[in-house]
Design a protein around this motif. Structure first.
Motif, PDB file in Angstrom:
ATOM      1  N   ASP A  18      12.430  -5.423   1.838  1.00 28.65           N
ATOM      2  CA  ASP A  18      11.121  -5.658   1.211  1.00 28.65           C
ATOM      3  C   ASP A  18      11.216  -6.706   0.103  1.00 28.65           C
ATOM      4  O   ASP A  18      10.360  -7.582  -0.010  1.00 28.65           O
ATOM      5  CB  ASP A  18      10.557  -4.352   0.650  1.00 28.65           C
TER       6      ASP A  18
ATOM      7  N   GLY B  78       0.850  -1.193   0.000  1.00 33.45           N
ATOM      8  CA  GLY B  78       0.000   0.000   0.000  1.00 33.45           C
ATOM      9  C   GLY B  78       0.879   1.235   0.000  1.00 33.45           C
ATOM     10  O   GLY B  78       2.052   1.193   0.390  1.00 33.45           O
TER      11      GLY B  78
ATOM     12  N   GLU C  79       6.748  -3.064  -6.511  1.00 36.69           N
ATOM     13  CA  GLU C  79       6.574  -4.354  -5.834  1.00 36.69           C
ATOM     14  C   GLU C  79       5.740  -5.302  -6.682  1.00 36.69           C
ATOM     15  O   GLU C  79       6.032  -6.503  -6.766  1.00 36.69           O
ATOM     16  CB  GLU C  79       5.914  -4.132  -4.470  1.00 36.69           C
TER      17      GLU C  79
ATOM     18  N   TYR D 230       3.240   5.577  10.643  1.00 39.95           N
ATOM     19  CA  TYR D 230       4.427   5.361   9.796  1.00 39.95           C
ATOM     20  C   TYR D 230       4.264   6.072   8.458  1.00 39.95           C
ATOM     21  O   TYR D 230       3.265   5.900   7.761  1.00 39.95           O
ATOM     22  CB  TYR D 230       4.637   3.859   9.549  1.00 39.95           C
TER      23      TYR D 230
ATOM     24  N   GLY E 144       6.218   2.823  -5.326  1.00 39.45           N
ATOM     25  CA  GLY E 144       6.730   1.649  -4.612  1.00 39.45           C
ATOM     26  C   GLY E 144       5.829   0.438  -4.792  1.00 39.45           C
ATOM     27  O   GLY E 144       6.305  -0.679  -5.019  1.00 39.45           O
TER      28      GLY E 144
ATOM     29  N   PHE F 186       3.416  -2.919   8.965  1.00 38.72           N
ATOM     30  CA  PHE F 186       3.691  -1.496   9.188  1.00 38.72           C
ATOM     31  C   PHE F 186       3.048  -0.607   8.123  1.00 38.72           C
ATOM     32  O   PHE F 186       2.844   0.583   8.347  1.00 38.72           O
ATOM     33  CB  PHE F 186       5.216  -1.252   9.223  1.00 38.72           C
TER      34      PHE F 186
ATOM     35  N   ILE G 265       2.870   4.510   0.665  1.00 39.34           N
ATOM     36  CA  ILE G 265       3.487   5.217   1.794  1.00 39.34           C
ATOM     37  C   ILE G 265       3.903   6.612   1.307  1.00 39.34           C
ATOM     38  O   ILE G 265       3.219   7.590   1.562  1.00 39.34           O
ATOM     39  CB  ILE G 265       4.665   4.422   2.391  1.00 39.34           C
ATOM     40  N   LYS G 266       4.967   6.685   0.559  1.00 40.12           N
ATOM     41  CA  LYS G 266       5.384   7.991   0.032  1.00 40.12           C
ATOM     42  C   LYS G 266       4.384   8.527  -0.993  1.00 40.12           C
ATOM     43  O   LYS G 266       4.316   9.731  -1.249  1.00 40.12           O
ATOM     44  CB  LYS G 266       6.769   7.902  -0.610  1.00 40.12           C
ATOM     45  N   GLY G 267       3.644   7.643  -1.584  1.00 37.27           N
ATOM     46  CA  GLY G 267       2.632   8.065  -2.569  1.00 37.27           C
ATOM     47  C   GLY G 267       1.447   8.773  -1.933  1.00 37.27           C
ATOM     48  O   GLY G 267       0.622   9.364  -2.634  1.00 37.27           O
TER      49      GLY G 267
ATOM     50  N   SER H 240       1.068   4.621  -6.177  1.00 36.85           N
ATOM     51  CA  SER H 240       2.344   4.605  -5.464  1.00 36.85           C
ATOM     52  C   SER H 240       3.392   3.942  -6.348  1.00 36.85           C
ATOM     53  O   SER H 240       3.189   2.829  -6.836  1.00 36.85           O
ATOM     54  CB  SER H 240       2.176   3.814  -4.163  1.00 36.85           C
TER      55      SER H 240
HETATM   56  O1  LIG Z   1       9.454   3.200   4.195  1.00 35.61           O
HETATM   57  C1  LIG Z   1       8.989   2.425   3.333  1.00 35.61           C
HETATM   58  N1  LIG Z   1       8.902   1.106   3.599  1.00 35.61           N
HETATM   59  C2  LIG Z   1       8.382   0.226   2.704  1.00 35.61           C
HETATM   60  O2  LIG Z   1       8.343  -0.970   2.993  1.00 35.61           O
HETATM   61  N2  LIG Z   1       7.903   0.679   1.481  1.00 35.61           N
HETATM   62  C3  LIG Z   1       7.279  -0.267   0.541  1.00 35.61           C
HETATM   63  C4  LIG Z   1       6.032  -0.925   1.116  1.00 35.61           C
HETATM   64  C5  LIG Z   1       4.870  -0.319   0.371  1.00 35.61           C
HETATM   65  O3  LIG Z   1       4.013  -1.346  -0.148  1.00 35.61           O
HETATM   66  C6  LIG Z   1       5.485   0.478  -0.757  1.00 35.61           C
HETATM   67  C7  LIG Z   1       5.061   1.909  -0.771  1.00 35.61           C
HETATM   68  O4  LIG Z   1       5.785   2.613  -1.725  1.00 35.61           O
HETATM   69  P1  LIG Z   1       5.793   4.231  -1.755  1.00 35.61           P
HETATM   70  O5  LIG Z   1       6.476   4.716  -0.543  1.00 35.61           O
HETATM   71  O6  LIG Z   1       6.498   4.595  -3.025  1.00 35.61           O
HETATM   72  O7  LIG Z   1       4.344   4.681  -1.778  1.00 35.61           O
HETATM   73  O8  LIG Z   1       6.902   0.402  -0.613  1.00 35.61           O
HETATM   74  C8  LIG Z   1       8.020   1.999   1.163  1.00 35.61           C
HETATM   75  C9  LIG Z   1       8.561   2.902   2.052  1.00 35.61           C
HETATM   76  C10 LIG Z   1       8.676   4.350   1.759  1.00 35.61           C
HETATM   77  O9  LIG Z   1       8.946   4.578   0.383  1.00 35.61           O
END
Ligand SMILES: O=c1[nH]c(=O)n([C@H]2C[C@H](O)[C@@H](COP(=O)(O)O)O2)cc1CO
Length: 207
Positions: free
Chosen positions: A112, A59, A136, A94, A132, A88, A61-63, A130
């Protein structure tokens, strides 16, 4: 929409089908069906009777963290069926590594990917875009790990073609849903996770 209900199921979901009908289809409308269960938990014989299923939840996080409450509820559901590596992601406190925790991006990435490699399935909430999560999912496709993507069309967002277009009802299943309601272990969640309601069967049984 009540997103604060602790015991939840996904409601009114509909397996994604491209306009004009995607290849393989998605098991029709209504609730999660056996296709999804099959996708997630009925990989060829190696999947039968495992003692523990490892689930990678993805899901944003930074997005953007606006859906963190929904992630948390989905994770709570998933925990009933196996070990969720990435709990988390549903933690509202977080929002990524801080200087205080000293975690480096590479460490997060490598950890990850390592968890992903040990996962039996990936469940991703993809409504909030996102990078990330997209990454994934791409890695999971390459690793041939079955994927379930959950998307809420009524949020006014349009899902990337690279996610919806990956739906084949087998390796990748994209499900549109509207909201989450308070119930637990119904035929819907059973369908999602392959859990038979019969007491003498396990979640690894093909439905
Ligand atoms: O601190 C983190 N820890 C982490 O495990 N992720 C992984 C898990 C989430 O499914 C995904 C989220 O990506 P993003 O942060 O680009 O939205 O990336 C992403 C971050 C931050 O980019």
């Amino acid at each position: 929409m009540k997103n604060d209900d602790a015991q939840t199921i996904l409601r009114n979901n509909k397996t994604s089908e491209h306009e004009g009908g995607g290849e393989g289809g998605g098991g029709g409308g209504g609730y999660f069906g056996t296709d999804v269960a099959h996708t997630l938990f009925c990989k060829p014989s190696s999947f039968s009777r495992m003692s523990q299923v490892n689930i990678y939840f993805a899901g944003s996080i930074k997005g953007g963290r606006q859906d963190v409450g929904i992630y948390s509820q989905i994770i709570e559901q998933l925990k009933a069926y196996g070990h969720v590596f990435t709990e988390f992601v549903g933690d509202k406190n977080y929002s990524g590594p801080t200087e205080a925790d000293g975690k480096k991006d590479k460490e997060i990435h490598d950890t990850d990917v390592s968890m992903l490699k040990k996962s039996d399935c990936v469940v991703a909430e993809v409504t909030q875009p996102s990078l990330g999560v997209g990454y994934e999912l791409g890695r999971a496709v390459a690793l041939e790990i079955p994927i379930l993507c959950l998307f809420r069309p009524n949020e006014g967002k349009v899902l990337s073609c690279m996610i919806r277009g990956a739906h084949d009802g087998s390796a990748v299943t994209v499900v549109d849903y509207t909201d989450i309601v308070g119930m637990h272990q119904t035929p819907v969640s059973d369908g999602l996770l392959g859990l038979s309601s019969a007491p003498d069967t396990s979640i690894w049984r093909c439905l």
